[in-house]
Design a protein around this motif. Structure first.
Motif, short mmCIF file in Angstrom:
data_model
loop_
_atom_site.label_atom_id
_atom_site.label_comp_id
_atom_site.label_asym_id
_atom_site.label_seq_id
_atom_site.Cartn_x
_atom_site.Cartn_y
_atom_site.Cartn_z
N LEU A 11 0.83 -1.20 0.00
CA LEU A 11 0.00 0.00 0.00
C LEU A 11 0.86 1.25 0.00
O LEU A 11 0.59 2.21 -0.70
CB LEU A 11 -0.91 0.01 1.23
CG LEU A 11 -2.16 -0.81 1.10
CD1 LEU A 11 -2.93 -0.79 2.41
CD2 LEU A 11 -3.04 -0.26 0.01
N PHE A 32 1.53 7.10 3.55
CA PHE A 32 0.35 6.31 3.84
C PHE A 32 0.05 6.43 5.33
O PHE A 32 0.93 6.28 6.16
CB PHE A 32 0.67 4.88 3.40
CG PHE A 32 -0.23 3.83 3.95
CD1 PHE A 32 -1.59 3.97 3.91
CD2 PHE A 32 0.30 2.68 4.48
CE1 PHE A 32 -2.42 2.99 4.40
CE2 PHE A 32 -0.51 1.68 4.96
CZ PHE A 32 -1.87 1.84 4.93
N ILE A 33 -1.18 6.77 5.68
CA ILE A 33 -1.51 7.01 7.08
C ILE A 33 -2.32 5.88 7.69
O ILE A 33 -1.98 5.36 8.75
CB ILE A 33 -2.30 8.33 7.23
CG1 ILE A 33 -1.41 9.50 6.82
CG2 ILE A 33 -2.76 8.51 8.65
CD1 ILE A 33 -2.12 10.82 6.80
N SER A 34 -3.38 5.50 7.01
CA SER A 34 -4.20 4.45 7.60
C SER A 34 -5.12 3.85 6.55
O SER A 34 -5.34 4.44 5.50
CB SER A 34 -5.06 5.01 8.72
OG SER A 34 -6.04 5.87 8.19
N TYR A 35 -5.58 2.67 6.81
CA TYR A 35 -6.71 2.16 6.03
C TYR A 35 -7.71 1.50 6.95
O TYR A 35 -7.37 1.12 8.08
CB TYR A 35 -6.26 1.24 4.90
CG TYR A 35 -5.85 -0.17 5.28
CD1 TYR A 35 -6.82 -1.12 5.55
CD2 TYR A 35 -4.52 -0.54 5.37
CE1 TYR A 35 -6.47 -2.42 5.89
CE2 TYR A 35 -4.16 -1.83 5.71
CZ TYR A 35 -5.13 -2.77 5.97
OH TYR A 35 -4.77 -4.03 6.31
N ARG A 36 -8.91 1.39 6.47
CA ARG A 36 -9.98 0.89 7.33
C ARG A 36 -10.77 -0.18 6.59
O ARG A 36 -10.99 -0.07 5.38
CB ARG A 36 -10.91 2.06 7.69
CG ARG A 36 -12.12 1.68 8.49
CD ARG A 36 -12.78 2.92 9.06
NE ARG A 36 -13.30 3.81 8.02
CZ ARG A 36 -14.48 3.64 7.45
NH1 ARG A 36 -15.26 2.63 7.78
NH2 ARG A 36 -14.90 4.48 6.53
N THR A 37 -11.15 -1.20 7.28
CA THR A 37 -12.12 -2.15 6.74
C THR A 37 -13.27 -2.19 7.74
O THR A 37 -13.24 -1.47 8.73
CB THR A 37 -11.51 -3.56 6.61
OG1 THR A 37 -11.47 -4.14 7.90
CG2 THR A 37 -10.12 -3.52 6.03
N ALA A 38 -14.24 -3.01 7.46
CA ALA A 38 -15.36 -3.08 8.40
C ALA A 38 -14.93 -3.68 9.73
O ALA A 38 -15.56 -3.46 10.75
CB ALA A 38 -16.50 -3.89 7.79
N TYR A 92 -11.54 -3.73 11.11
CA TYR A 92 -10.48 -3.07 11.87
C TYR A 92 -9.92 -1.90 11.08
O TYR A 92 -10.28 -1.68 9.92
CB TYR A 92 -9.35 -4.06 12.17
CG TYR A 92 -8.59 -4.54 10.96
CD1 TYR A 92 -7.41 -3.91 10.59
CD2 TYR A 92 -9.05 -5.59 10.19
CE1 TYR A 92 -6.71 -4.33 9.47
CE2 TYR A 92 -8.36 -6.02 9.08
CZ TYR A 92 -7.19 -5.39 8.73
OH TYR A 92 -6.50 -5.80 7.63
N LYS A 93 -9.06 -1.14 11.73
CA LYS A 93 -8.39 -0.03 11.07
C LYS A 93 -6.90 -0.14 11.36
O LYS A 93 -6.51 -0.40 12.49
CB LYS A 93 -8.95 1.29 11.61
CG LYS A 93 -8.38 2.52 10.93
CD LYS A 93 -9.17 3.75 11.31
CE LYS A 93 -8.58 4.98 10.66
NZ LYS A 93 -9.29 6.21 10.98
N SER A 117 -15.24 -7.06 4.37
CA SER A 117 -15.51 -5.86 3.57
C SER A 117 -14.37 -5.51 2.65
O SER A 117 -14.56 -4.81 1.68
CB SER A 117 -15.76 -4.71 4.50
OG SER A 117 -14.58 -4.42 5.20
N GLY A 118 -13.19 -5.98 2.95
CA GLY A 118 -12.05 -5.51 2.18
C GLY A 118 -11.73 -4.08 2.56
O GLY A 118 -12.28 -3.54 3.51
N VAL A 137 -11.57 2.45 3.31
CA VAL A 137 -11.02 3.79 3.17
C VAL A 137 -9.52 3.72 3.39
O VAL A 137 -9.06 3.00 4.26
CB VAL A 137 -11.60 4.74 4.24
CG1 VAL A 137 -11.04 6.13 4.06
CG2 VAL A 137 -13.09 4.77 4.17
N GLU A 156 -6.26 6.44 3.87
CA GLU A 156 -5.89 7.84 3.96
C GLU A 156 -4.39 8.00 3.84
O GLU A 156 -3.62 7.21 4.38
CB GLU A 156 -6.32 8.40 5.32
CG GLU A 156 -7.80 8.65 5.40
CD GLU A 156 -8.21 9.05 6.80
OE1 GLU A 156 -7.81 10.13 7.23
OE2 GLU A 156 -8.92 8.26 7.44
#
Lengths: 209, 171
Positions: A114, A128-134, A136-137, B90-91, B94, B96
């Motif tokens: 990523l 790259f700072i963060s990504y989120r799924t349903a 976890y983040k 969900s994959g 988002v 950032e």
């Protein structure tokens, strides 16, 4: 605002996981009983209607076994001891350490690809700072010396960038880098087995939760 | 500096790029090959997460199963009680970064919409929904559109353009 922190990883510039810690397992998804343990090579069953839905996971079973312990494997002793008695033989045969290592590698792989993608899109100064799924983040912070911090939290968490930065400045630099006995490289996390650092980190993260 | 919505990518369920549109500055211009690589790379990510998820499920099962019957070797067991179907993972939803934000939307059929916006853009969900609506109206209802193939629909282009311009100008 309290944040659930699931786990925390540090990777060095050789892409090796030099520190990992789990706090709590993520909230368990609803129990599901059609997915039987696929420890054998059960991937190619004939697909009964019920199995059809599960076919996809079956195909994924190998990596699944590798990855799952990010969340639950070498978890806090309470949960792992609860899980142990029921585990199938195969799982037990793989040591918790191996599984934890595999998790770390998986996380690193995700984060690394990523990050490269982000650099390609946003320019070399992008980060790259963060990504989120349903479920976890994942928060990410990289120091100029290519030390990489990754933290998994609940999906609703706000940006933890400053938290990771604080960990770097107040804990890593203070206790690990400034430790005269600490080696420059941390092979297998040796140099990070540092009481002050670990206590400080634990206290800091528990303060968030 | 007004960037708003920067780009839209649509990826079919096989991981191929079927639509690629840039609305504003802000991202490096990649060549088409790079976009294909990008699209392909996001797919396995989802697989990873699926792996995580199903592994958790298994773990749970280990927890809950009082009987030791599901030990190693009993790979079968499909004949067991049929439970409710699990919610799929969900994959990536988002992502950032310092310069932009990437919002993903997966349709039920596996098509993936990627919307690149600047970091301050609000209501990306609404924009995404609208884009999906436009896709449904002007791509899926186009009798000449072949499924899973690159999207070349004038109406879609036009409507999308005017909608995105509306968003980008309203900020």
């Amino acid at each position: 605002m309290p944040v659930q922190v699931f786990s925390f990883y540090i990777f060095d510039r050789h892409t090796e996981c030099i520190y990992s810690k789990l706090w709590i397992a993520p909230p368990p998804p609803r129990p599901l009983s059609s997915l039987t343990p696929q420890h054998t090579t059960s991937n190619s069953h004939e697909l009964s209607p019920s199995a059809a839905a599960a076919a996809h996971p079956h195909r994924q079973s190998a990596p699944a076994n590798l990855s799952l312990t990010t969340t639950t494997g070498p978890a806090p002793s309470s949960s792992s001891s609860a899980a142990a008695p029921n585990n199938g033989g195969y799982r037990d045969s793989r040591s918790a350490a191996t599984r934890a290592k595999d998790d770390a590698k998986l996380i690193f792989g995700t984060v690394f690809s990523l990050r490269n993608m982000v650099r390609k899109l946003g320019g070399d100064d992008d980060a790259f700072i963060s990504y989120r799924t349903a479920q976890y983040k994942l928060h990410y912070y990289e120091t100029p010396s290519s030390l990489r911090f990754a933290m998994l939290t609940e999906p609703g968490a706000l940006s933890m960038r400053n938290v990771l930065h604080q960990i770097y400045i107040n804990l890593w630099v203070e206790y690990v880098v400034k430790n005269p006995l600490s080696p420059v490289e941390h092979k297998n996390g040796d140099g990070v087995k540092n009481e002050m650092f670990e206590m400080g980190l634990d206290k800091f993260v528990r303060g968030l939760m | 500096m007004s960037r708003g919505v920067i780009a839209l990518l649509i990826i079919n369920k096989a991981g191929g790029l079927i639509y690629n549109r840039t609305f504003g500055e802000g991202l490096n211009q990649l060549n088409s090959n790079d976009y294909l690589v990008l699209a392909a790379r996001l797919n396995p990510l989802r697989e990873h997460q699926a792996a995580h998820y199903y592994a958790q499920q298994q773990q749970q099962q280990h927890h809950h199963s009082a009987s030791g019957s599901i030990g190693a070797g009993s790979g079968g067991g499909q004949g067991g009680p049929l439970p409710s179907r699990p919610e799929p993972p969900s994959g990536l939803e988002v992502m950032e970064t310092e310069n932009f934000r990437l919002q993903c939307f997966n349709t039920q059929t596996g098509t993936k919409f990627l919307l690149f916006t600047d970091t301050m853009q609000a209501n990306v969900d609404v924009a995404m929904r609208k884009v999906y609506e436009l896709y449904a109206d002007y791509v899926m209802k186009n009798p000449f559109y072949q499924l899973e193939m690159p999207v070349r629909c004038d109406m879609f282009d036009r409507k999308l353009n005017s909608y995105i311009r509306e968003i980008n100008n309203s900020r």
